[in-house]
Design an enzyme around this catalytic site. Structure first.
Site, PDB file in Angstrom:
ATOM      1  N   THR A 132      17.407   9.244  57.397  1.00 42.08           N
ATOM      2  CA  THR A 132      17.260   7.931  57.989  1.00 42.08           C
ATOM      3  C   THR A 132      18.922   7.012  57.681  1.00 42.08           C
ATOM      4  OG1 THR A 132      16.655   6.142  57.746  1.00 42.08           O
ATOM      5  CG2 THR A 132      16.717   6.974  55.700  1.00 42.08           C
ATOM      6  N   ASP A 133      18.587   5.648  59.089  1.00 45.71           N
ATOM      7  CA  ASP A 133      19.971   5.425  59.335  1.00 45.71           C
ATOM      8  C   ASP A 133      19.893   4.068  58.060  1.00 45.71           C
ATOM      9  OD1 ASP A 133      18.006   3.749  60.163  1.00 45.71           O
ATOM     10  OD2 ASP A 133      18.484   2.976  61.557  1.00 45.71           O
ATOM     11  N   GLU A 134      18.977   4.033  57.372  1.00 46.21           N
ATOM     12  CA  GLU A 134      18.366   3.605  56.446  1.00 46.21           C
ATOM     13  C   GLU A 134      19.550   3.527  55.219  1.00 46.21           C
ATOM     14  OE1 GLU A 134      14.795   1.662  54.666  1.00 46.21           O
ATOM     15  OE2 GLU A 134      13.992   1.547  57.271  1.00 46.21           O
ATOM     16  N   TYR A 158      13.208   3.106  48.833  1.00 48.96           N
ATOM     17  CA  TYR A 158      12.960   4.101  49.542  1.00 48.96           C
ATOM     18  C   TYR A 158      14.896   4.396  50.425  1.00 48.96           C
ATOM     19  CZ  TYR A 158      13.099   5.779  54.518  1.00 48.96           C
ATOM     20  OH  TYR A 158      12.824   6.914  55.840  1.00 48.96           O
ATOM     21  N   SER A 161      16.441   5.784  47.557  1.00 51.21           N
ATOM     22  CA  SER A 161      15.728   7.836  47.142  1.00 51.21           C
ATOM     23  C   SER A 161      16.422   8.300  48.576  1.00 51.21           C
ATOM     24  CB  SER A 161      14.249   7.119  47.292  1.00 51.21           C
ATOM     25  OG  SER A 161      13.747   7.332  48.765  1.00 51.21           O
ATOM     26  N   LYS A 162      16.287   8.130  49.420  1.00 51.91           N
ATOM     27  CA  LYS A 162      16.683   9.288  51.077  1.00 51.91           C
ATOM     28  C   LYS A 162      18.879   9.186  50.484  1.00 51.91           C
ATOM     29  CE  LYS A 162      15.558  11.063  53.777  1.00 51.91           C
ATOM     30  NZ  LYS A 162      13.953  11.614  54.145  1.00 51.91           N
ATOM     31  N   ARG A 222      16.642  -3.593  64.195  1.00 49.52           N
ATOM     32  CA  ARG A 222      15.534  -2.040  64.567  1.00 49.52           C
ATOM     33  C   ARG A 222      16.040  -1.594  65.377  1.00 49.52           C
ATOM     34  NH1 ARG A 222      16.012  -3.594  60.100  1.00 49.52           N
ATOM     35  NH2 ARG A 222      14.540  -3.685  58.458  1.00 49.52           N
ATOM     36  N   PRO A 291      10.624  -8.421  50.910  1.00 49.92           N
ATOM     37  CA  PRO A 291      12.331  -8.733  49.226  1.00 49.92           C
ATOM     38  C   PRO A 291      13.191  -7.682  49.750  1.00 49.92           C
ATOM     39  CG  PRO A 291       9.894  -7.778  48.299  1.00 49.92           C
ATOM     40  CD  PRO A 291       9.379  -7.711  49.896  1.00 49.92           C
ATOM     41  N   HIS A 293      14.979  -8.022  51.894  1.00 48.43           N
ATOM     42  CA  HIS A 293      14.705  -6.667  53.677  1.00 48.43           C
ATOM     43  C   HIS A 293      16.212  -6.695  54.567  1.00 48.43           C
ATOM     44  CE1 HIS A 293      12.054  -7.797  57.509  1.00 48.43           C
ATOM     45  NE2 HIS A 293      12.384  -6.616  57.514  1.00 48.43           N
TER      46      HIS A 293
HETATM   47  P1  NAD Z   1       5.334  10.082  57.324  1.00 48.41           P
HETATM   48  O1  NAD Z   1       5.231   9.385  56.063  1.00 48.41           O
HETATM   49  O2  NAD Z   1       4.785  10.049  58.597  1.00 48.41           O
HETATM   50  O3  NAD Z   1       5.439  11.671  56.706  1.00 48.41           O
HETATM   51  C1  NAD Z   1       5.334  12.622  55.495  1.00 48.41           C
HETATM   52  C2  NAD Z   1       4.984  13.334  55.375  1.00 48.41           C
HETATM   53  O4  NAD Z   1       5.446  13.838  53.850  1.00 48.41           O
HETATM   54  C3  NAD Z   1       3.630  13.533  55.031  1.00 48.41           C
HETATM   55  O5  NAD Z   1       3.324  14.785  55.858  1.00 48.41           O
HETATM   56  C4  NAD Z   1       3.226  13.467  54.196  1.00 48.41           C
HETATM   57  O6  NAD Z   1       2.162  14.392  53.153  1.00 48.41           O
HETATM   58  C5  NAD Z   1       4.222  14.591  53.788  1.00 48.41           C
HETATM   59  N1  NAD Z   1       4.605  14.661  51.663  1.00 48.41           N
HETATM   60  C6  NAD Z   1       4.976  13.766  51.416  1.00 48.41           C
HETATM   61  N2  NAD Z   1       5.378  14.176  50.192  1.00 48.41           N
HETATM   62  C7  NAD Z   1       5.657  15.304  50.076  1.00 48.41           C
HETATM   63  C8  NAD Z   1       5.543  16.019  49.054  1.00 48.41           C
HETATM   64  N3  NAD Z   1       5.868  16.043  47.697  1.00 48.41           N
HETATM   65  N4  NAD Z   1       5.671  17.463  49.714  1.00 48.41           N
HETATM   66  C9  NAD Z   1       5.526  18.051  50.447  1.00 48.41           C
HETATM   67  N5  NAD Z   1       5.392  17.503  51.394  1.00 48.41           N
HETATM   68  C10 NAD Z   1       4.868  15.778  51.420  1.00 48.41           C
HETATM   69  O7  NAD Z   1       7.109  10.120  57.592  1.00 48.41           O
HETATM   70  P2  NAD Z   1       7.594   9.679  58.931  1.00 48.41           P
HETATM   71  O8  NAD Z   1       7.705   8.276  59.567  1.00 48.41           O
HETATM   72  O9  NAD Z   1       7.430  11.485  59.615  1.00 48.41           O
HETATM   73  O10 NAD Z   1       9.331  10.581  58.395  1.00 48.41           O
HETATM   74  C11 NAD Z   1       9.618  11.881  57.956  1.00 48.41           C
HETATM   75  C12 NAD Z   1      10.546  11.521  58.551  1.00 48.41           C
HETATM   76  O11 NAD Z   1      11.250  11.651  58.763  1.00 48.41           O
HETATM   77  C13 NAD Z   1      10.831  11.894  56.236  1.00 48.41           C
HETATM   78  O12 NAD Z   1      12.310  12.572  55.559  1.00 48.41           O
HETATM   79  C14 NAD Z   1      11.631  10.145  56.596  1.00 48.41           C
HETATM   80  O13 NAD Z   1      12.740   9.268  56.002  1.00 48.41           O
HETATM   81  C15 NAD Z   1      12.458  10.163  57.970  1.00 48.41           C
HETATM   82  N6  NAD Z   1      12.644   9.717  59.308  1.00 48.41           N
HETATM   83  C16 NAD Z   1      11.642   8.643  59.258  1.00 48.41           C
HETATM   84  C17 NAD Z   1      12.105   7.416  60.465  1.00 48.41           C
HETATM   85  C18 NAD Z   1      10.803   6.790  61.287  1.00 48.41           C
HETATM   86  O14 NAD Z   1      11.283   5.482  61.599  1.00 48.41           O
HETATM   87  N7  NAD Z   1       9.803   7.261  60.689  1.00 48.41           N
HETATM   88  C19 NAD Z   1      13.383   7.933  61.100  1.00 48.41           C
HETATM   89  C20 NAD Z   1      14.364   8.518  60.702  1.00 48.41           C
HETATM   90  C21 NAD Z   1      14.120   9.412  60.023  1.00 48.41           C
HETATM   91  O1  DAU Z   2      15.360   2.914  60.467  1.00 49.30           O
HETATM   92  C1  DAU Z   2      14.625   4.239  59.536  1.00 49.30           C
HETATM   93  C2  DAU Z   2      13.363   3.710  59.414  1.00 49.30           C
HETATM   94  O2  DAU Z   2      12.244   3.027  59.887  1.00 49.30           O
HETATM   95  C3  DAU Z   2      12.601   5.202  58.276  1.00 49.30           C
HETATM   96  O3  DAU Z   2      13.706   5.361  57.566  1.00 49.30           O
HETATM   97  C4  DAU Z   2      11.474   4.079  57.407  1.00 49.30           C
HETATM   98  O4  DAU Z   2      10.671   5.730  57.361  1.00 49.30           O
HETATM   99  C5  DAU Z   2      10.265   3.685  58.778  1.00 49.30           C
HETATM  100  O5  DAU Z   2       9.364   3.682  57.544  1.00 49.30           O
HETATM  101  C6  DAU Z   2      11.729   3.026  58.964  1.00 49.30           C
HETATM  102  O6  DAU Z   2      11.394   1.254  58.412  1.00 49.30           O
HETATM  103  P1  DAU Z   2      11.138   0.090  58.824  1.00 49.30           P
HETATM  104  O7  DAU Z   2      10.951  -0.610  57.637  1.00 49.30           O
HETATM  105  O8  DAU Z   2      11.944  -0.660  59.578  1.00 49.30           O
HETATM  106  O9  DAU Z   2      10.021   0.180  59.210  1.00 49.30           O
HETATM  107  P2  DAU Z   2       8.894  -0.938  59.134  1.00 49.30           P
HETATM  108  O10 DAU Z   2       8.123   0.027  60.813  1.00 49.30           O
HETATM  109  O11 DAU Z   2       8.003  -0.554  58.359  1.00 49.30           O
HETATM  110  O12 DAU Z   2       9.083  -2.393  59.615  1.00 49.30           O
HETATM  111  C7  DAU Z   2      10.011  -2.254  60.988  1.00 49.30           C
HETATM  112  C8  DAU Z   2      11.143  -4.179  61.011  1.00 49.30           C
HETATM  113  O13 DAU Z   2       9.032  -4.992  60.851  1.00 49.30           O
HETATM  114  C9  DAU Z   2      10.827  -4.018  59.387  1.00 49.30           C
HETATM  115  O14 DAU Z   2      12.034  -5.167  60.004  1.00 49.30           O
HETATM  116  C10 DAU Z   2       9.738  -4.923  58.580  1.00 49.30           C
HETATM  117  C11 DAU Z   2       9.025  -5.626  60.115  1.00 49.30           C
HETATM  118  N1  DAU Z   2       7.988  -5.566  59.688  1.00 49.30           N
HETATM  119  C12 DAU Z   2       7.275  -5.063  59.602  1.00 49.30           C
HETATM  120  C13 DAU Z   2       5.920  -4.781  58.952  1.00 49.30           C
HETATM  121  C14 DAU Z   2       5.192  -3.455  58.569  1.00 49.30           C
HETATM  122  C15 DAU Z   2       6.677  -6.746  59.907  1.00 49.30           C
HETATM  123  O15 DAU Z   2       8.003  -7.899  60.699  1.00 49.30           O
HETATM  124  N2  DAU Z   2       5.999  -6.913  59.841  1.00 49.30           N
HETATM  125  C16 DAU Z   2       5.286  -5.793  58.840  1.00 49.30           C
HETATM  126  O16 DAU Z   2       3.789  -5.749  59.529  1.00 49.30           O
END
Ligand code: NAD
Ligand code: DAU
Length: 356
Positions: A132-134, A158, A161-162, A222, A291, A293
């Protein structure tokens, strides 16, 4: 075949569906099925012999070793993670266990398997880590977008840990020679997104007549990428990425959260107007900020574009319209997620826990 971990989650499942739409190469899908794992998302693959699903933990070294020995995948793509920042603030234990310890155990099992392969297979093998970019932290308003050489400054449990997992992957390459690739992507959105994240939460809350909770002033930025563009980037990096390299993935779509919420409201006003004729914007409510943010993320994806010729197919406007329409067209998927019924899907569909 390829081994995909976390393939029942949002991005992993989109990846598996897209992979099998463009390839005949089978997918072994290892997923623990946490609350975020949803096999209903993969229902269209039922009976498709190219998809083998195994419920299990990436941290279970014996299971992973057995799967690698039995199925002999040519690549591992690691999506499995705890992914929601707010959950990591409430409790980080699962994030440490899966994102750090789990990645470590997976790397060790893969390293042992890879070390025993014949030379030709060894050279062609890849471990692609999806990150992730985070990990790069938060940007000032006028700072340039994150490049691959930006320092790591993770701010949430989060992202910390990534970041740790990214470092482990890097070290397993430099120390042990494991042929790794890492991608760091910006915020994804699209079909099958669990409605705890901003975009799906706003859509489902709007339709349910509930408040649209915007954290703080809503001016956090974002950088949004349609999930299928992330999947195409991963396919491209797997195919042609240079071993040991990191590639940033993004679509140059920086938007403040409040603008995202207004865009969703405008689309719903057009596609599914409220019965009382008022705009969905009436449901917007500013709530307490998250918190720690992060204020702004932005990805510089020029390396991936220049080195591997990848470009996103969707603009934000086309992607968000498709996404809102997808949620309108899939009320059952949403209802099952909201009621928790998706968690009984395995039992209902297969009658027993799934195994290889
Ligand atoms: P998600 O939470 O939707 O899915 C995670 C999946 O991993 C789930 O199916 C869960 O059951 C499985 N999982 C969790 N713990 C596990 C374990 N110990 N062993 C096996 N499977 C396990 O997440 P996502 O949004 O699909 O993200 C997928 C990956 O992409 C993550 O590594 C996340 O950090 C990364 N990522 C997400 C975003 C985003 O915007 N969602 C952006 C950049 C990178
Ligand atoms: O940048 C990549 C990341 O994007 C991934 O690595 C993460 O797995 C993914 O969850 C996402 O993280 P964010 O924290 O950016 O996503 P989220 O959808 O939780 O929140 C997006 C923005 O919106 C963030 O600034 C928080 C805000 N937000 C989120 C929720 C859930 C709100 O304002 N209200 C809300 O209820």
């Amino acid at each position: 075949m390829i081994l995909v971990t976390g393939g029942a989650g949002f991005i992993g499942a989109n990846f598996v569906l897209d992979w099998l739409a463009v390839h005949d190469e089978p997918v072994l899908n290892l997923d623990k099925l946490t609350y975020a794992g949803n096999l209903e998302t993969l229902a269209s693959l039922q009976g498709d012999a190219r998809h083998v699903f195994v419920q299990g933990d990436i941290g279970d070294g014996a299971l992973v070793a057995d799967l690698l020995a039995t199925h002999r995948p040519r690549a591992v793509i690691n999506f499995a993670a705890e992914s929601h920042v707010d959950r990591s603030i409430h409790g980080a234990e699962d994030f440490i266990q899966t994102n750090i310890v789990g990645t470590f155990r997976l790397l060790e099992a893969v390293r042992a398997h890879w070390g025993g392969l014949p030379e030709a297979d060894k050279a062609g093998f890849r471990f692609l880590h999806v990150s992730t970019d985070e990990v790069y932290g938060s940007l000032a308003p006028d700072a340039p977008a994150f490049t691959e050489t930006h320092g790591f400054e993770p701010n949430s449990p989060y992202s910390a840990s990534k970041a740790a997992s990214d470092h482990l992957v890097r070290a397993w390459h430099h120390t042990h020679g494991l042929p790794v690739l890492t991608t760091n992507c910006s915020n994804n959105y699209g079909p099958f997104h669990f409605p705890e994240k901003l975009i799906p939460l706003m859509i489902v809350n709007a339709l349910a007549g509930k408040a649209l909770p915007v954290y703080g002033d809503g001016m956090q930025v974002r950088d949004w990428l349609y999930v299928k563009d992330h999947c195409s980037a991963i396919r491209r990096v797997l195919e042609a990425g240079a071993v040991g390299e990191t590639y940033n993935v993004g679509g140059w779509n920086e938007k403040p959260n409040i603008e995202i919420v207004h865009t969703i409201c405008a689309l719903l006003d057009e596609l599914r107007p409220r019965a009382d004729g008022a705009s969905y914007t009436a449901q917007i409510t500013h709530v307490k900020d998250r918190p720690g943010h992060d204020r702004r993320y932005a990805i510089d994806a020029r390396k991936l574009e220049a080195a591997l010729g990848w470009k996103p197919a969707e603009t934000f406007e086309s992607g968000i319209r498709k996404t809102v329409q997808w949620y309108l067209d899939h009320p059952d998927w949403v209802a099952h997620v909201q009621s928790g019924a998706y968690r009984q899907w395995v039992q209902a569909q297969y009658g027993a826990p799934v195994a290889a």
